[in-house]
Motif scaffolding. Structure first.
Motif, PDB file in Angstrom:
ATOM      1  N   ASP A  15       0.854  -1.192   0.000  1.00 46.34           N
ATOM      2  CA  ASP A  15       0.000   0.000   0.000  1.00 46.34           C
ATOM      3  C   ASP A  15       0.888   1.239   0.000  1.00 46.34           C
ATOM      4  O   ASP A  15       1.741   1.396   0.861  1.00 46.34           O
ATOM      5  CB  ASP A  15      -0.886  -0.023   1.236  1.00 46.34           C
ATOM      6  CG  ASP A  15      -1.919   1.088   1.260  1.00 46.34           C
ATOM      7  OD1 ASP A  15      -1.766   2.093   0.533  1.00 46.34           O
ATOM      8  OD2 ASP A  15      -2.891   0.953   2.014  1.00 46.34           O
ATOM      9  N   VAL A  16       0.689   2.103  -0.982  1.00 46.91           N
ATOM     10  CA  VAL A  16       1.469   3.346  -1.078  1.00 46.91           C
ATOM     11  C   VAL A  16       0.555   4.569  -0.967  1.00 46.91           C
ATOM     12  O   VAL A  16       0.907   5.644  -1.451  1.00 46.91           O
ATOM     13  CB  VAL A  16       2.320   3.383  -2.377  1.00 46.91           C
ATOM     14  CG1 VAL A  16       3.406   2.325  -2.336  1.00 46.91           C
ATOM     15  CG2 VAL A  16       1.460   3.233  -3.609  1.00 46.91           C
ATOM     16  N   SER A  17      -0.576   4.408  -0.311  1.00 50.29           N
ATOM     17  CA  SER A  17      -1.552   5.490  -0.184  1.00 50.29           C
ATOM     18  C   SER A  17      -1.002   6.709   0.541  1.00 50.29           C
ATOM     19  O   SER A  17      -1.475   7.820   0.323  1.00 50.29           O
ATOM     20  CB  SER A  17      -2.807   4.996   0.531  1.00 50.29           C
ATOM     21  OG  SER A  17      -3.438   3.990  -0.222  1.00 50.29           O
ATOM     22  N   LYS A  18      -0.015   6.521   1.387  1.00 51.13           N
ATOM     23  CA  LYS A  18       0.547   7.645   2.148  1.00 51.13           C
ATOM     24  C   LYS A  18       1.187   8.693   1.259  1.00 51.13           C
ATOM     25  O   LYS A  18       1.388   9.828   1.686  1.00 51.13           O
ATOM     26  CB  LYS A  18       1.571   7.145   3.162  1.00 51.13           C
ATOM     27  CG  LYS A  18       0.967   6.401   4.310  1.00 51.13           C
ATOM     28  CD  LYS A  18       2.032   6.007   5.300  1.00 51.13           C
ATOM     29  CE  LYS A  18       1.423   5.222   6.454  1.00 51.13           C
ATOM     30  NZ  LYS A  18       2.439   4.818   7.420  1.00 51.13           N
ATOM     31  N   ILE A  19       1.525   8.347   0.016  1.00 52.08           N
ATOM     32  CA  ILE A  19       2.171   9.322  -0.869  1.00 52.08           C
ATOM     33  C   ILE A  19       1.166  10.117  -1.685  1.00 52.08           C
ATOM     34  O   ILE A  19       1.549  10.880  -2.558  1.00 52.08           O
ATOM     35  CB  ILE A  19       3.224   8.666  -1.791  1.00 52.08           C
ATOM     36  CG1 ILE A  19       2.588   7.631  -2.719  1.00 52.08           C
ATOM     37  CG2 ILE A  19       4.358   8.078  -0.978  1.00 52.08           C
ATOM     38  CD1 ILE A  19       3.531   7.101  -3.782  1.00 52.08           C
ATOM     39  N   GLY A  20      -0.127   9.944  -1.407  1.00 49.05           N
ATOM     40  CA  GLY A  20      -1.106  10.824  -2.025  1.00 49.05           C
ATOM     41  C   GLY A  20      -2.157  10.170  -2.880  1.00 49.05           C
ATOM     42  O   GLY A  20      -3.159  10.779  -3.193  1.00 49.05           O
ATOM     43  N   ARG A  21      -1.958   8.941  -3.306  1.00 54.83           N
ATOM     44  CA  ARG A  21      -2.963   8.261  -4.116  1.00 54.83           C
ATOM     45  C   ARG A  21      -3.420   7.018  -3.385  1.00 54.83           C
ATOM     46  O   ARG A  21      -2.627   6.338  -2.734  1.00 54.83           O
ATOM     47  CB  ARG A  21      -2.393   7.868  -5.465  1.00 54.83           C
ATOM     48  CG  ARG A  21      -2.080   9.071  -6.320  1.00 54.83           C
ATOM     49  CD  ARG A  21      -1.989   8.649  -7.773  1.00 54.83           C
ATOM     50  NE  ARG A  21      -1.936   9.805  -8.629  1.00 54.83           N
ATOM     51  CZ  ARG A  21      -0.853  10.190  -9.280  1.00 54.83           C
ATOM     52  NH1 ARG A  21       0.261   9.506  -9.170  1.00 54.83           N
ATOM     53  NH2 ARG A  21      -0.882  11.244 -10.046  1.00 54.83           N
ATOM     54  N   ASP A  22      -4.678   6.678  -3.534  1.00 52.48           N
ATOM     55  CA  ASP A  22      -5.255   5.508  -2.885  1.00 52.48           C
ATOM     56  C   ASP A  22      -4.992   4.290  -3.773  1.00 52.48           C
ATOM     57  O   ASP A  22      -5.849   3.864  -4.539  1.00 52.48           O
ATOM     58  CB  ASP A  22      -6.757   5.728  -2.670  1.00 52.48           C
ATOM     59  CG  ASP A  22      -7.363   4.692  -1.751  1.00 52.48           C
ATOM     60  OD1 ASP A  22      -6.624   4.121  -0.924  1.00 52.48           O
ATOM     61  OD2 ASP A  22      -8.573   4.435  -1.879  1.00 52.48           O
TER      62      ASP A  22
END
Length: 79
Positions: A15-22
């Motif tokens: 999960d890379v949601s922390k960088i701005g995209r879900d």
């Protein structure tokens, strides 16, 4: 955690949601990729709707080289 997709290929998502995209980055072990050989496929999966976007395929024989390249690059100081 290792999961399986609809074609029974093993994959792992980060999960890379922390960088701005879900979204998540998905790495899939594909027995028979575009060239007919085993490969690692790197994709983006949007959380909303679950759509997976095709990405590059890396022959498994180069996996260790790619991992080492990532380690080398992440150890560099940003200028």
């Amino acid at each position: 955690m290792i999961n399986q997709d609809s074609k029974r290929n093993d994959y792992i998502e980060t999960d890379v949601s922390k960088i701005g995209r879900d979204e998540s980055i998905r790495v899939t072990l594909v027995e028979e990729g575009y060239t007919g050989e085993p490969c690692l496929r790197i994709q983006i999966r949007k959380h909303e709707g679950g759509r997976v976007y095709m990405g590059p395929e890396i022959p498994v024989e180069y996996a260790q080289n790619i991992i080492q390249s990532i380690r080398t690059l992440t150890n560099q100081e940003f200028r």
